[in-house]
Structure formats: C-alpha cells, structure tokens
Design a protein around this motif. Structure first.
Motif, short mmCIF file in Angstrom:
data_model
loop_
_atom_site.label_atom_id
_atom_site.label_comp_id
_atom_site.label_asym_id
_atom_site.label_seq_id
_atom_site.Cartn_x
_atom_site.Cartn_y
_atom_site.Cartn_z
N LYS A 1 0.83 -1.21 0.00
CA LYS A 1 0.00 0.00 0.00
C LYS A 1 0.86 1.26 0.00
CE LYS A 1 -4.17 -1.66 2.36
NZ LYS A 1 -4.97 -1.58 3.61
N GLU A 2 1.88 1.26 0.86
CA GLU A 2 2.76 2.42 0.99
C GLU A 2 3.42 2.75 -0.35
OE1 GLU A 2 7.10 3.39 2.99
OE2 GLU A 2 5.77 1.99 4.04
N GLN A 3 3.95 1.71 -1.01
CA GLN A 3 4.63 1.93 -2.29
C GLN A 3 3.65 2.36 -3.38
OE1 GLN A 3 8.33 0.02 -3.80
NE2 GLN A 3 6.86 -1.42 -4.69
N SER A 4 2.49 1.74 -3.44
CA SER A 4 1.49 2.08 -4.45
C SER A 4 1.02 3.51 -4.29
CB SER A 4 0.30 1.12 -4.36
OG SER A 4 0.69 -0.20 -4.63
N LEU A 5 0.82 3.94 -3.04
CA LEU A 5 0.37 5.31 -2.78
C LEU A 5 1.44 6.32 -3.21
CD1 LEU A 5 -2.12 6.69 -1.61
CD2 LEU A 5 -0.97 6.73 0.61
N ARG A 6 2.71 6.00 -2.93
CA ARG A 6 3.81 6.90 -3.31
C ARG A 6 3.89 7.03 -4.84
NH1 ARG A 6 8.77 5.21 -4.53
NH2 ARG A 6 8.54 3.25 -3.40
N LEU A 7 3.79 5.91 -5.55
CA LEU A 7 3.85 5.94 -7.02
C LEU A 7 2.63 6.63 -7.61
CD1 LEU A 7 5.17 2.33 -7.72
CD2 LEU A 7 6.48 4.45 -7.72
N LEU A 8 1.47 6.41 -7.00
CA LEU A 8 0.24 7.03 -7.48
C LEU A 8 0.31 8.55 -7.39
CD1 LEU A 8 -2.58 6.28 -8.55
CD2 LEU A 8 -3.38 6.26 -6.19
N LYS A 9 0.88 9.02 -6.31
CA LYS A 9 1.05 10.47 -6.14
C LYS A 9 1.93 11.05 -7.24
CE LYS A 9 2.67 13.91 -2.78
NZ LYS A 9 3.30 14.12 -1.44
N GLN A 10 3.00 10.33 -7.59
CA GLN A 10 3.91 10.81 -8.63
C GLN A 10 3.27 10.75 -10.02
OE1 GLN A 10 7.85 8.96 -8.14
NE2 GLN A 10 7.42 8.82 -5.96
N VAL A 11 2.45 9.72 -10.29
CA VAL A 11 1.71 9.65 -11.56
C VAL A 11 0.77 10.84 -11.68
CG1 VAL A 11 -0.06 8.37 -12.82
CG2 VAL A 11 1.87 7.15 -11.85
N THR A 12 0.09 11.15 -10.59
CA THR A 12 -0.83 12.29 -10.60
C THR A 12 -0.10 13.59 -10.91
OG1 THR A 12 -2.26 11.18 -8.99
CG2 THR A 12 -2.54 13.55 -9.23
N GLU A 13 1.11 13.75 -10.35
CA GLU A 13 1.91 14.95 -10.62
C GLU A 13 2.31 15.03 -12.10
OE1 GLU A 13 5.14 14.64 -7.91
OE2 GLU A 13 3.94 15.23 -6.15
N MET A 14 2.68 13.87 -12.69
CA MET A 14 3.05 13.85 -14.12
C MET A 14 1.86 14.20 -15.00
SD MET A 14 5.72 10.70 -14.62
CE MET A 14 5.15 9.57 -13.37
N LEU A 15 0.70 13.64 -14.67
CA LEU A 15 -0.50 13.95 -15.45
C LEU A 15 -0.87 15.42 -15.30
CD1 LEU A 15 -2.60 10.77 -14.60
CD2 LEU A 15 -1.39 11.24 -16.73
N GLY A 16 -0.63 15.95 -14.10
CA GLY A 16 -0.91 17.36 -13.87
C GLY A 16 -0.07 18.27 -14.74
N GLU A 17 1.18 17.86 -15.03
CA GLU A 17 2.03 18.65 -15.92
C GLU A 17 1.41 18.72 -17.32
OE1 GLU A 17 6.05 17.31 -15.99
OE2 GLU A 17 6.31 17.47 -13.82
N GLY A 18 0.80 17.62 -17.75
CA GLY A 18 0.12 17.63 -19.04
C GLY A 18 -1.05 18.59 -19.06
N MET A 19 -1.79 18.65 -17.95
CA MET A 19 -2.91 19.59 -17.86
C MET A 19 -2.39 21.04 -17.97
SD MET A 19 -5.46 17.53 -17.52
CE MET A 19 -4.63 16.11 -18.22
N ARG A 20 -1.25 21.30 -17.33
CA ARG A 20 -0.69 22.66 -17.38
C ARG A 20 -0.24 23.03 -18.79
NH1 ARG A 20 1.91 20.49 -12.79
NH2 ARG A 20 0.85 21.06 -10.86
N ASP A 21 0.15 22.04 -19.59
CA ASP A 21 0.51 22.32 -20.99
C ASP A 21 -0.66 22.91 -21.76
OD1 ASP A 21 3.13 21.50 -20.75
OD2 ASP A 21 2.74 19.44 -21.40
#
Length: 606
Positions: free
Chosen positions: A217-237
C-alpha cells in the motif's frame, strides 16, 4: 526539380546489378527478377512532394523499442518501431517540405507504458517549439466506457485537440489496484511456496496474499502520487488546473467549455478545414503522408561517413531468460542471455565501435541470465568502451541489474526502475492432482530429493536451504549494485528491499545519473566521445539491420546464408511482400511459422 540523391542512385545500381545476376544464374525465374527489380527501383527512385502533412496513427506504431529482423518488416511493414519514430520526428523538424503533424489516437488499441508516452510527448513539443508548425491531435474519443487518461496525456502535447460530437474526454483522477489469486489457488489445490526479499518486492503477493500488505500500500500510494503529478504537468501544458481531473469524465461539449479540447470536428473536416486553416494552404495543395511512408524520404541522420564515429545501439526489451532472445513474431520480444552476450562480445571485438548506447525496457527475469549479461557489460567497460544507458518504460529488477552498468544512466520521469530484490520459490500441484483423481507416488533417493519437486512441499531442512539460496542471490545483487554505483552496503539497503521508483525519485536515490530520454542518451554519448553533436555519430544497430536487399544479394551471389526453414520463409515473405495481391502471405507466415522454443525453467527470478 528535385534530383535523386547519389546514395539512392548507388542503391539503384546495386538493385539492377543484383537483378541481372539473378537472371543470369536462374534463367527460368528471370522474369520474376526483372519484375521485382522494377518494383524496388520504382519505390527507390520515387520522390516526396512538397507541402506534406505527416500523420501518426498510434495504432500503427509498434511500441517495441527497435527491431532489425527482416521478417518484422514484412509482418509489420506499415508500422514503425519506437526508436525509428523518434528519429523520423527529429528529421521531420529539419524538413521544409513538412508543414505539420496530425496525431491520431483515442482508439485504445495500442499498448505502451508511461515513459514512451512521455518521450513521444517531448518529441512532439520539441517539433512545435523548433519549427513553429502545428501539431494536431484527432481522437474519436478519449476512452469509450473506460478511462482515457493516458491517451489524453499524449494529446496535451499537441497544439490543437479535436474530436467529433459523439466523443468524450473520459479522464478521472488516477487509481491503483492489484489482483490476488490466493483464494483461487486454494480452491484449485495449488500451494505457492514463495519467498521475497524484501517487504516491497510484491511480485509474488498475488499468489500468497488476499489483499495489499502495508508495504504494498505504501509503495502504491507513493507511485500514485507521482503519476498524478506527471499527469498534472500535461494539464498545465493546456493551461488547465490539474484539479480538473477530479471533475471528469466530460462529454465533447463539456470538454470544449472546460478547455480540454479546442474544437468539435469529424476527421474529414479536420483534413478539409482545420489543417488548411493552420497552414495557410488550400486543401488541394496539401499532401497527407503516414509517417512510415515518409520515413524513406526523411533527411538522413546518423549515417556512415568519413568523419563519423561509430556507436552501437543495442536494445534489451522483455523478460530476461537463458538461451536465445525471442522476436516479436515468436512471442517476444524477450532478452535471451546467449543472444545478448554474443552481441556484446561482437561489439567488444569490433575495433571500429567506440561506444554503446544500451536501451532497456525490462521488468527482469532470470538471475543467472541477468548476471551473465552483467558480466559481459563489465568486460565491455573494462576495455574502455563507454556505455550510456537509456531506460524505457521499465528497467527494474534484472532490468536494473543491466542498466546500472552505464557510465551515465538516463531515465524518463515516467520510467520505473529499482526493484532491487528477489522472488524465489515453486508451486506445488499435489492437492490439485488428487482432486482430479490423479495420484503421484514418489521414492526418495536421498534426503533432499524432493527439493525441486512440484508435488512435495519443502520440509524443514529444505526451507533452510531455500531461504539461504534466496539470501545469497539478494546479497549478490546488492553487492553488485554497490560496486556499480559506488554505494555503501547501508546505502544500497535503503534503496533495495524491492522498492521501485519513478525517474525523479530514482535520481534522488542515485540509482540513475540523469533525467532524459533516448536522444539525451545520444547527446551524452557524443559528449563522452568528445564530439560536437550527436549527429557526428554513425549509429549501428545490433544485431545488424539486415534488409531485403541484403538477403537478395546473398541469395543471388550464392553466399553462405542461414538456410533454416524460418530464414528461408523470411526471404520468401520479403520477396512476395513486393508483389501486389500477396499481402495475405504476411498473416499466413505469422500464423503458421512455428517459433523456435526456448526453455528457461529457472526457479530464481530477479
């Protein structure tokens, strides 16, 4: 008037010479020789018109990293491998005949990972930034009754996004889920005797657990947070607030009002109205070309020349196992230790090769095979040949075991790497067999005879040996990591335990040296060799890129070629693919040629 290049004239001369030699050696097939020569010459000497608008259909991109097998050119002749796509996009940015790019996506029928999407996004953004020309994305829909998040992330790199009225932008915030088979195995009577090093190495959890462990759970949550940040960069584009993901999904009308897409248009309207508007040209003046058909006409890069420095490009993609690598049409791609070690030895023994760019996309596999390849990479470095590593979607576990051997190791922000750990064990079938009325009676030849048996569990003594073997593999892995990247035992342990990281975090943990993609790795190799530009390098793929022309030439000259049934089918398929009306042969070969079977029954996996 555009003149035919000397290079093409030279190739045309070789084709004509080969056809005449064939006709002379095999008079009964001389008509076939002439016919094929005319077909090849016509294709070779054709020219590209002006005002070209390139079309990239992601369904036609074969997201294998790179292939050089001639059979693949027949079976996938309308597709491009990923490295070729990146190279052609770069060349298109230097071609004044190209007026823009149209990306077709949204079907969901292509499969790739986040790192390849990130690299393609960066290539499209670079094209627009350096040329000022439009990059249009057309999608029938972003997800139909399913999430379209990755498709839309790709689209955010384009200057214009359009879709028909029937489409939608089915984006939501990301989630992570895992499937567990423990209950099913129990009902079937299967017993999974697995052990892992350590708590974050969760590949075996699906067989031994019925839900996520706390570490999982800990690892999945950490990776999920980073995926969300990457997708957010696309939204900012697209000048959007990343929180818009919480408001989806959207209809086409809602997507326009929220700024997710630019217009509602059907494909024919895009071709007839939008693209002429963006280019300032009339529809009749534009020539639309699929990027695969444009590739032969693109400005040449990384070509052999008097002043060029030769650099090998080797791709390692798929599961790692002993034996020969499997190609795409054999059920691969995969990384066979025999194949990759032989290629690395060839590179080491070739005095003309001054460096190696190693592209990795692998989740790992056999510990033994990984170590054999690792050994060859060490010998290559010991000879003074620089190794620059470029990580694709995944370079984890055994994939990282190979990747850590680079002087520089590049990972995209979306590349997954690390997973320094081990999964080991066996599955016992005895109870399942008994449920089906099958009994097995065994006789021991010694006290440890049942160690590898799939109908007997480990006894207490076997368990001790089993755990000790697993510890040995894990410690050897960690020791090699420490030597390769200059870390203490304590530092290695802090990034081991099976933990996986995206690129930015892997850089912080010192598992990689740089953030970047394939082209960044080429730039690093040029700098390592003291060259002013990556275009001063001649890139030679391994294994060698054997084209149809080379096969024909060897056959005509009666040179020593591989005459195995598979190789001869390859030659015949290449010839027949040039003749109209025989495209069915590709599917015939794909469905009837039996691939060579490679046994890799290895109990220990990285």
């Amino acid at each position: 008037m555009e003149l035919v290049s000397p290079e093409k004239l030279s190739k045309a001369y070789e084709v004509s010479k080969t056809a005449l030699t064939w006709a002379f050696n095999y008079p009964r097939t001389s008509a076939t020789a002439v016919f094929l020569a005319v077909r090849i010459l016509k294709k070779l000497l054709s020219r590209l018109p002006n005002n070209v608008f390139l079309e990239i259909s992601l369904d036609r991109v074969e997201f294998t990293e790179m292939h050089t097998d001639p059979m693949l050119k027949v079976l996938y002749k309308n597709k491009m491998c990923f490295i070729s796509l990146l190279n052609v996009l770069e060349a298109a940015g230097q071609d004044s005949r190209v007026k823009g790019i149209l990306v077709l996506t949204g079907s969901g029928r292509y499969c790739t990972g986040l790192a390849q999407v990130e690299e393609l996004r960066n290539a499209l953004k670079h094209y627009n930034k350096t040329t000022g020309k439009p990059v249009v994305c057309y999608a029938p829909t972003f997800g139909e009754a399913t999430v379209g998040l990755v498709d839309y992330w790709m689209a955010t790199a384009c200057t214009h996004i359009v879709m028909p009225n029937c489409g939608g932008v089915n984006i939501t915030s990301a989630c992570a889920s895992a499937t567990f088979l423990k209950g099913l195995l129990q009902k079937l009577g299967l017993s999974a005797n697995l052990t892992q090093r350590s708590e974050f190495k969760n590949a075996g959890n699906m067989f031994t657990e019925d839900k996520m462990t706390e570490a999982h759970k800990e690892q999945s949550l950490r990776l999920l947070k980073q995926v969300t940040e990457m997708l957010g960069e696309g939204m900012r584009d697209k000048n959007l607030d990343p929180s818009i993901l919480e408001k989806g999904p959207f209809t086409s009308g809602g997507a326009v009002s929220h700024g997710l897409i630019d217009r509602i248009m059907y494909y024919d309207d895009v071709m007839a109205e939008l693209i002429p508007e963006l280019t300032g040209l009339k529809a009749g003046q534009l020539n639309f070309r699929n990027i695969a058909s444009y590739s032969p006409f693109a400005p040449k890069q990384y070509q052999k020349g008097f002043r060029q420095t030769t650099v090998a490009v080797l791709t390692a993609q798929g599961g790692i196992h002993q034996g020969k690598s499997e190609t795409l049409y054999q059920g691969g791609p995969s990384i066979g230790s025999n194949t990759l070690c032989a290629q690395l030895r060839s590179i080491r023994e070739d005095t003309s090769i001054k460096g190696l760019v190693l592209r990795i996309d692998s989740r790992g596999g056999s510990y033994v095979a990984s170590d054999l390849i690792h050994h060859e990479l060490k010998k290559l470095r010991a000879k003074g040949i620089p190794i620059i590593v470029s990580m694709g979607n995944v370079a984890a576990s055994g994939g990282y075991y190979l990747g850590m051997m680079g002087q520089k190791v590049f990972a995209s922000k979306a590349s997954l790497t690390g997973s320094i750990g081990v999964v080991n064990g066996k599955v016992v079938f005895r109870e399942m067999l008994e449920k089906m009325g099958v009994t097995v009676d065994s006789i021991k030849g010694g006290k440890n005879s049942y160690y590898f048996s799939t109908v007997h569990d480990f006894d207490e003594e076997d368990k001790k040996v089993f755990e000790a073997q697993t510890d040995y593999i894990y410690n050897d892995f960690k020791n090699n990591v420490g030597k390769a990247i200059n870390m203490s035992d304590e530092e290695v342990e802090s990034v081991a335990k099976g933990q996986v990281f995206f690129g930015d975090e892997a850089l912080e943990k010192r598992l990689v040296t740089d953030i970047g993609g394939y082209r960044d790795a080429l730039d690093a190799m040029a700098a390592e060799l003291g060259l002013a530009s990556r275009h001063k390098m001649y890139l030679t793929p391994f294994p060698a890129n054997i084209g149809v022309g080379m096969l024909l030439k060897k056959a005509v000259n009666r040179e020593d070629i591989d005459r195995s049934p598979l190789s001869m089918v390859t030659l015949h398929a290449c010839l027949l693919s040039l003749i109209p009306g025989t495209s069915f042969f590709s599917s015939f070969v794909k469905n009837t040629v039996e691939p060579e079977l490679v046994a890799h029954n290895v109990p220990s996996f990285l």
